[in-house]
Write a protein that holds these residues in place. Structure first.
Motif, PDB file in Angstrom:
ATOM      1  N   UNK A 127       0.838  -1.206   0.000  1.00 18.98           N
ATOM      2  CA  UNK A 127       0.000   0.000   0.000  1.00 18.98           C
ATOM      3  C   UNK A 127       0.872   1.254   0.000  1.00 18.98           C
ATOM      4  N   UNK A 128       2.009   1.194   0.715  1.00 22.07           N
ATOM      5  CA  UNK A 128       2.903   2.356   0.747  1.00 22.07           C
ATOM      6  C   UNK A 128       3.595   2.557  -0.603  1.00 22.07           C
ATOM      7  N   UNK A 129       4.074   1.474  -1.191  1.00 18.73           N
ATOM      8  CA  UNK A 129       4.719   1.565  -2.504  1.00 18.73           C
ATOM      9  C   UNK A 129       3.771   2.196  -3.520  1.00 18.73           C
ATOM     10  N   UNK A 130       2.536   1.703  -3.533  1.00 14.79           N
ATOM     11  CA  UNK A 130       1.563   2.208  -4.509  1.00 14.79           C
ATOM     12  C   UNK A 130       1.154   3.647  -4.170  1.00 14.79           C
ATOM     13  N   UNK A 131       0.983   3.933  -2.894  1.00 14.44           N
ATOM     14  CA  UNK A 131       0.627   5.295  -2.491  1.00 14.44           C
ATOM     15  C   UNK A 131       1.663   6.314  -2.941  1.00 14.44           C
ATOM     16  N   UNK A 132       2.942   5.991  -2.731  1.00 13.25           N
ATOM     17  CA  UNK A 132       4.013   6.910  -3.124  1.00 13.25           C
ATOM     18  C   UNK A 132       4.053   7.073  -4.646  1.00 13.25           C
ATOM     19  N   UNK A 133       3.799   5.981  -5.358  1.00 10.81           N
ATOM     20  CA  UNK A 133       3.822   6.035  -6.821  1.00 10.81           C
ATOM     21  C   UNK A 133       2.644   6.848  -7.365  1.00 10.81           C
ATOM     22  N   UNK A 134       1.472   6.648  -6.791  1.00  7.33           N
ATOM     23  CA  UNK A 134       0.289   7.394  -7.246  1.00  7.33           C
ATOM     24  C   UNK A 134       0.483   8.895  -6.979  1.00  7.33           C
ATOM     25  N   UNK A 194      -0.782  -0.440 -12.450  1.00 10.41           N
ATOM     26  CA  UNK A 194      -1.899  -0.288 -11.511  1.00 10.41           C
ATOM     27  C   UNK A 194      -1.911   1.127 -10.930  1.00 10.41           C
ATOM     28  N   UNK A 195      -0.744   1.600 -10.530  1.00 13.78           N
ATOM     29  CA  UNK A 195      -0.642   2.949  -9.954  1.00 13.78           C
ATOM     30  C   UNK A 195      -1.055   4.009 -10.976  1.00 13.78           C
ATOM     31  N   UNK A 196      -0.670   3.792 -12.221  1.00 15.88           N
ATOM     32  CA  UNK A 196      -1.041   4.723 -13.293  1.00 15.88           C
ATOM     33  C   UNK A 196      -2.549   4.749 -13.487  1.00 15.88           C
ATOM     34  N   UNK A 197      -3.181   3.582 -13.410  1.00 14.61           N
ATOM     35  CA  UNK A 197      -4.639   3.539 -13.591  1.00 14.61           C
ATOM     36  C   UNK A 197      -5.354   4.195 -12.410  1.00 14.61           C
ATOM     37  N   UNK A 198      -4.815   4.054 -11.213  1.00 12.08           N
ATOM     38  CA  UNK A 198      -5.412   4.720 -10.045  1.00 12.08           C
ATOM     39  C   UNK A 198      -5.276   6.242 -10.201  1.00 12.08           C
ATOM     40  N   UNK A 199      -4.081   6.686 -10.597  1.00 19.00           N
ATOM     41  CA  UNK A 199      -3.859   8.131 -10.753  1.00 19.00           C
ATOM     42  C   UNK A 199      -4.741   8.710 -11.856  1.00 19.00           C
ATOM     43  N   UNK A 200      -4.843   8.014 -12.981  1.00 24.82           N
ATOM     44  CA  UNK A 200      -5.668   8.565 -14.061  1.00 24.82           C
ATOM     45  C   UNK A 200      -7.146   8.488 -13.707  1.00 24.82           C
ATOM     46  N   UNK A 201      -7.534   7.476 -12.941  1.00 31.24           N
ATOM     47  CA  UNK A 201      -8.921   7.403 -12.466  1.00 31.24           C
ATOM     48  C   UNK A 201      -9.252   8.586 -11.565  1.00 31.24           C
ATOM     49  N   UNK A 202      -8.336   8.943 -10.663  1.00 30.31           N
ATOM     50  CA  UNK A 202      -8.540  10.086  -9.785  1.00 30.31           C
ATOM     51  C   UNK A 202      -8.601  11.369 -10.619  1.00 30.31           C
ATOM     52  N   UNK A 203      -7.696  11.472 -11.600  1.00 32.31           N
ATOM     53  CA  UNK A 203      -7.687  12.647 -12.474  1.00 32.31           C
ATOM     54  C   UNK A 203      -9.004  12.824 -13.208  1.00 32.31           C
ATOM     55  N   UNK A 204      -9.533  11.743 -13.737  1.00 33.95           N
ATOM     56  CA  UNK A 204     -10.817  11.805 -14.464  1.00 33.95           C
ATOM     57  C   UNK A 204     -11.973  12.093 -13.504  1.00 33.95           C
ATOM     58  N   UNK A 205     -11.955  11.442 -12.346  1.00 36.31           N
ATOM     59  CA  UNK A 205     -13.055  11.606 -11.396  1.00 36.31           C
ATOM     60  C   UNK A 205     -13.158  13.040 -10.899  1.00 36.31           C
ATOM     61  N   UNK A 206     -11.999  13.711 -10.788  1.00 32.84           N
ATOM     62  CA  UNK A 206     -11.975  15.078 -10.281  1.00 32.84           C
ATOM     63  C   UNK A 206     -11.893  16.112 -11.398  1.00 32.84           C
ATOM     64  N   UNK A 207     -11.971  15.645 -12.646  1.00 30.99           N
ATOM     65  CA  UNK A 207     -11.845  16.551 -13.809  1.00 30.99           C
ATOM     66  C   UNK A 207     -10.591  17.420 -13.711  1.00 30.99           C
ATOM     67  N   UNK A 208      -9.474  16.795 -13.370  1.00 29.97           N
ATOM     68  CA  UNK A 208      -8.224  17.560 -13.192  1.00 29.97           C
ATOM     69  C   UNK A 208      -7.617  17.931 -14.539  1.00 29.97           C
TER      70      UNK A 208
END
Ligand SMILES: [Zn+2]
Length: 180
Positions: A28-35, A166-180
């Motif tokens: 969880x820490x590895x992925x959190x830092x990457x995201x 996986x980290x890239x998909x989480x980051x892009x999902x957050x970006x899309x969800x927040x219209x960043x």
């Protein structure tokens, strides 16, 4: 600039799920830092982590941290256990028709688009009365990224290319969800 809080689950004396040579708290820490790195590289955002090292943080402290910052979004990162395989996401019960649910739709789909390339099972968009979902005052989501006690899943979780994807998909999902 919106503040996004990423919450790497467990830590310190609490390893979370353990299996196949992996500990949930490390992943969880590895992925959190990457995201965090990916979000800050691609969007104008201020990303904070509830922990940036292998330390124990109480659940209430994690929610308080985000509430005190006035965060726009709270994303809790976990890995599952208990004999299954695949991915599921959680929001607080009764929030599926609110902004919380709309963001879950976007992020869940973005992550599954990546995971389906590995034939991983979509376990669905779920609701649960988890502390960090209940106690946060902003929209929040909790991701269960595969199963630590599945050999198939952990073979992927041990692969740095998969973790980056996986980290890239989480980051892009957050970006899309927040219209960043
Ligand atoms: Zn967990």
């Amino acid at each position: 600039m919106p503040i996004i809080v990423l919450d790497p689950g467990h830590g310190g004396t609490d390893p979370g799920a353990v299996g196949n040579g992996l500990q949930e708290k490390d992943l969880t820490l590895t992925i959190g830092l990457k995201v965090k790195q990916l979000l800050e590289a691609n969007y104008i955002v201020d990303v904070r982590l509830t922990r940036e090292a292998d330390v124990f943080v109480e659940l209430a402290e994690r929610a308080d941290f985000a509430n005190n910052l006035g965060a726009a979004y709270f994303v809790s990162l976990h890995h599952n256990a208990g004999g299954g395989t695949g991915f599921e996401s959680y929001i607080y019960p009764g929030t599926s028709s609110s902004e919380t649910g709309r963001r879950q739709d976007v992020i869940h789909e973005e992550i599954m688009n990546f995971l389906s390339g590995y034939s991983l099972r979509n376990r669905g968009q779920k609701e649960a009365n988890f502390s960090v979902l209940r106690e946060t005052s902003m929209p929040a989501i909790l991701l269960e990224n595969l199963f630590i006690d599945s050999v198939n899943d952990t073979n992927l979780l041990k692969d740095p290319t998969f973790i980056t994807g996986l980290s890239t998909s989480i980051a892009s999902g957050i970006g899309k969800a927040l219209n960043l």
